[in-house]
Scaffold this motif. Structure first.
Motif, PDB file in Angstrom:
ATOM      1  N   ARG A  92       0.840  -1.201   0.000  1.00 13.44           N
ATOM      2  CA  ARG A  92       0.000   0.000   0.000  1.00 13.44           C
ATOM      3  C   ARG A  92       0.876   1.252   0.000  1.00 13.44           C
ATOM      4  NH1 ARG A  92      -4.068   3.465  -0.877  1.00 13.44           N
ATOM      5  NH2 ARG A  92      -4.437   4.856   0.856  1.00 13.44           N
ATOM      6  N   TYR A 128      -8.209   7.017  -1.132  1.00 15.79           N
ATOM      7  CA  TYR A 128      -8.875   5.826  -0.587  1.00 15.79           C
ATOM      8  C   TYR A 128      -9.134   5.915   0.916  1.00 15.79           C
ATOM      9  CZ  TYR A 128     -10.063   0.996   0.388  1.00 15.79           C
ATOM     10  OH  TYR A 128     -10.717  -0.132   0.803  1.00 15.79           O
ATOM     11  N   ASN A 129      -8.208   6.504   1.652  1.00 11.45           N
ATOM     12  CA  ASN A 129      -8.399   6.584   3.098  1.00 11.45           C
ATOM     13  C   ASN A 129      -9.597   7.461   3.458  1.00 11.45           C
ATOM     14  OD1 ASN A 129      -7.235   5.610   5.597  1.00 11.45           O
ATOM     15  ND2 ASN A 129      -6.816   7.745   6.075  1.00 11.45           N
ATOM     16  N   ARG A 132     -12.893   4.984   2.333  1.00  8.70           N
ATOM     17  CA  ARG A 132     -13.188   3.670   2.904  1.00  8.70           C
ATOM     18  C   ARG A 132     -14.053   3.708   4.150  1.00  8.70           C
ATOM     19  NH1 ARG A 132      -8.830   1.313   6.515  1.00  8.70           N
ATOM     20  NH2 ARG A 132      -7.595   3.073   7.249  1.00  8.70           N
ATOM     21  N   ARG A 136     -18.470   2.156  -0.276  1.00  8.72           N
ATOM     22  CA  ARG A 136     -17.773   1.166  -1.096  1.00  8.72           C
ATOM     23  C   ARG A 136     -17.305   1.865  -2.370  1.00  8.72           C
ATOM     24  NH1 ARG A 136     -21.300  -1.619  -3.341  1.00  8.72           N
ATOM     25  NH2 ARG A 136     -23.074  -0.448  -2.567  1.00  8.72           N
ATOM     26  N   SER A 166     -16.730  11.694  -1.542  1.00 12.80           N
ATOM     27  CA  SER A 166     -16.661  11.157  -0.179  1.00 12.80           C
ATOM     28  C   SER A 166     -17.223  12.145   0.834  1.00 12.80           C
ATOM     29  CB  SER A 166     -15.214  10.793   0.183  1.00 12.80           C
ATOM     30  OG  SER A 166     -14.417  11.945   0.319  1.00 12.80           O
ATOM     31  N   VAL A 174     -21.136   2.352   5.413  1.00 17.92           N
ATOM     32  CA  VAL A 174     -20.270   2.023   4.265  1.00 17.92           C
ATOM     33  C   VAL A 174     -20.978   1.080   3.304  1.00 17.92           C
ATOM     34  CG1 VAL A 174     -18.115   0.911   3.583  1.00 17.92           C
ATOM     35  CG2 VAL A 174     -18.165   2.395   5.591  1.00 17.92           C
TER      36      VAL A 174
END
Length: 201
Positions: A92, A128-129, A132, A136, A166, A174
């Motif tokens: 990652r 992404y952080n 998440r 999804r 987001s 989520v």
């Protein structure tokens, strides 16, 4: 603004370089361990069972009781799990530094053929952080022809779209929320779309 972008670009490139050097060694070590430890775990498990059969349950119990913490084959399974988790985290980090390198070129004006999906993946890696814990991420990145662009600037556009998506979604559900990212071609044109199930801007 241009000077600031240039400075940030240099900082991101330098940071990615400094991280990548030790990270390469860490990844190589973890990958080697991840290959060998499962075999070692199986060998230890076989030795453990063979010793127990050889000396009998009572003698085996006495042997293990003398130790402060007797050997348990399940401990090795935990070790394998920890290694796989550490390897996943290291990969990652590698993906993030690769994406940072792409964003470090955001101040450049040179255009060239860019894989749209790669620019989107860079943006997803960085965002992404943020995503998440809210939704999804659903990707439908169909193969598309290369586009004439700057990979850094294109990635920055999709990063803004993903962060906006987001931010339009509250935390706590989520499974019930999704951010969709897709690419497609139609009539010799390349298209990309970011959509979300949030409350809107």
């Amino acid at each position: 603004q241009r000077d600031r972008l240039a400075t940030l670009g240099l900082l991101a490139a330098s940071l990615a370089h400094e991280i990548n050097n030790p990270l390469a060694t860490i990844l190589l070590t973890l990958e080697s361990l991840a290959q060998r430890v499962p075999r070692l775990a199986e060998a230890l498990r076989l030795c453990h069972a063979a010793l127990q059969r050889q000396v009998g349950p009572e003698a085996f119990a006495e042997l293990t009781e003398e130790r402060e913490r007797p050997f348990d084959p399940n401990d090795v399974d935990d070790l394998v799990d920890w290694l796989e988790e550490a390897l996943g985290d290291a990969r990652r980090i590698k993906a993030v530094t690769r994406s940072l390198s792409a964003f470090s070129r955001v101040d450049r004006t040179e255009l060239g053929p860019v894989d749209l999906r790669l620019a989107i993946e860079h943006a997803i890696t960085v965002a992404y952080n943020k995503i998440r814990f809210r939704a999804r991420l659903v990707k439908d990145l169909s193969p598309v022809p290369a586009v004439l662009a700057s990979v850094g600037k294109l990635a920055q556009v999709f990063l803004a779209l993903l962060i906006n998506a987001s931010q339009a979604i509250d935390e706590g559900d989520v499974g019930g929320n999704a951010i969709h990212v897709r690419t497609w071609t139609a009539e010799q044109q390349v298209f990309a779309e970011v959509s979300d199930t949030g409350k809107g801007m």
